[in-house]
Design a protein around this motif. Structure first.
Motif: not given
Length: 103
Positions: A84-88
């Motif tokens: 999820m952080l990677w997608k942000l």
């Protein structure tokens, strides 16, 4: 901020937020493998094999944009293994693509 700039920002935010809950599938999984390898071996981005089209395949035979892969590798190093952080972290690319004027 101009209306077109606000629209581009809203579209990029929507794309990013809608993608957050999805698992890493298809190209996302391949990009993750590239980013993980580049984070460990930045000078050899295609020096590995990955499982693609149901068989092990050299990474340089799988199409992937190198600038984006290095950006994701940096995010992986800074943020850890959290999809999820990677997608942000990919939000600037969504903004770039939604805010680019058409010819």
């Amino acid at each position: 901020m101009k209306p077109l700039q606000l629209a581009a920002l809203a579209c990029a935010a929507a794309i990013t937020l809608l993608d957050l809950p999805k698992p890493l599938i298809i190209d996302d999984a391949a990009y993750y493998e590239f980013a993980r390898h580049i984070a460990q071996h930045p000078g050899d981005p295609y020096g590995f094999q990955m499982f693609w089209y149901n068989v092990p395949q050299p990474a340089n035979e799988v199409l992937a944009p190198p600038v984006f892969l290095y950006w994701l590798a940096a995010g992986l190093r800074l943020l850890g293994d959290h999809p999820m952080l990677w997608k942000l972290w990919a939000f600037p690319f969504a903004l770039l693509f939604t805010g680019t004027p058409r010819a």
